[in-house]
Write a protein that holds these residues in place. Structure first.
Motif, PDB file in Angstrom:
ATOM      1  N   UNK A  40       0.816  -1.202   0.000  1.00 46.19           N
ATOM      2  CA  UNK A  40       0.000   0.000   0.000  1.00 46.19           C
ATOM      3  C   UNK A  40       0.857   1.262   0.000  1.00 46.19           C
ATOM      4  N   UNK A  41       1.892   1.303   0.821  1.00 42.43           N
ATOM      5  CA  UNK A  41       2.773   2.479   0.868  1.00 42.43           C
ATOM      6  C   UNK A  41       3.441   2.694  -0.487  1.00 42.43           C
ATOM      7  N   UNK A  42       3.931   1.614  -1.092  1.00 48.28           N
ATOM      8  CA  UNK A  42       4.595   1.715  -2.384  1.00 48.28           C
ATOM      9  C   UNK A  42       3.619   2.170  -3.466  1.00 48.28           C
ATOM     10  N   UNK A  43       2.460   1.518  -3.522  1.00 50.99           N
ATOM     11  CA  UNK A  43       1.486   1.836  -4.568  1.00 50.99           C
ATOM     12  C   UNK A  43       0.940   3.258  -4.432  1.00 50.99           C
ATOM     13  N   UNK A 130      -6.856   1.309   5.530  1.00 49.27           N
ATOM     14  CA  UNK A 130      -6.907  -0.034   6.097  1.00 49.27           C
ATOM     15  C   UNK A 130      -5.949  -0.897   5.291  1.00 49.27           C
ATOM     16  N   UNK A 131      -5.246  -1.806   5.950  1.00 46.70           N
ATOM     17  CA  UNK A 131      -4.405  -2.715   5.175  1.00 46.70           C
ATOM     18  C   UNK A 131      -5.095  -4.050   4.913  1.00 46.70           C
ATOM     19  N   UNK A 132      -6.310  -4.193   5.430  1.00 46.25           N
ATOM     20  CA  UNK A 132      -7.034  -5.459   5.316  1.00 46.25           C
ATOM     21  C   UNK A 132      -8.133  -5.464   4.266  1.00 46.25           C
ATOM     22  N   UNK A 133      -8.613  -4.297   3.890  1.00 52.69           N
ATOM     23  CA  UNK A 133      -9.719  -4.189   2.944  1.00 52.69           C
ATOM     24  C   UNK A 133      -9.648  -2.831   2.270  1.00 52.69           C
TER      25      UNK A 133
END
Length: 180
Positions: A40-43, A130-133
């Motif tokens: 997520x951080x990269x994208x 959120x990192x889950x959804x």
């Protein structure tokens, strides 16, 4: 131990591990993140980088400081105005910061960090992911300088618009391969 934000920045430079300086105290941070967090951080950084002029903006993730009224934070992703002073240890005019939730950061990301980041005079947007959804929360500063939010954005088909930066974040692209 450092007593001020400036002392902390000098003291922390080159040290192993991660830490922030909050309300006069050195706070140890999580150094191992999940693959979802890293993706997520990269994208998010990549989407910002494709849309923002690198001669006008610096974009980074995790290692560059943002100074708040209460100390020093290291957001997961940031956008700062670009400056020629390449030895800076902290953002000068942060415009956007993002934090990616983990079970240990939830209360801070939705509590004290909201106050810290929205207290920055130059900041326009604070985004929590959120990192889950595919679910995000966006705080925005309006033209009068008042903060609104958080607006909750959920679903892969959504787009997060950062109008002041002329940026659109594709939620589906962010969360590709990250299942609920």
């Amino acid at each position: 131990m450092p007593a001020t934000a400036d002392e902390f920045l000098r003291w922390n430079e080159g040290r192993e591990g991660r830490r922030e300086f909050v309300r006069g105290k050195v706070v140890e941070m999580m150094i191992n993140v999940t693959r979802a967090h890293a993706r997520l951080a990269f994208r998010l950084s990549m989407q910002l980088g494709r849309q923002l002029d690198p001669s006008r903006y610096d974009i980074g993730a995790g290692e560059f400081a943002v100074r708040t009224k209460d100390g020093i934070r290291f957001p997961d992703v940031y956008v700062d105005r670009a400056f020629d002073t390449l030895q800076d240890l902290a953002a000068r005019e942060p415009l956007f910061v993002a934090e990616i939730l983990s079970s240990s950061s939830y209360i801070k990301d939705f509590g004290e960090k909201v106050a810290d980041y929205t207290g920055l005079s130059t900041l326009r947007y604070y985004l929590v992911l959120s990192q889950d959804e595919p679910r995000l929360w966006l705080w925005s500063r309006d033209a009068a300088g008042a903060w609104t939010g958080p607006a909750q954005i959920a679903g892969r088909g959504e787009v997060v618009v950062l109008g002041d930066l002329d940026v659109s974040i594709d939620v589906g692209e962010l969360y590709s391969g990250i299942e609920n």
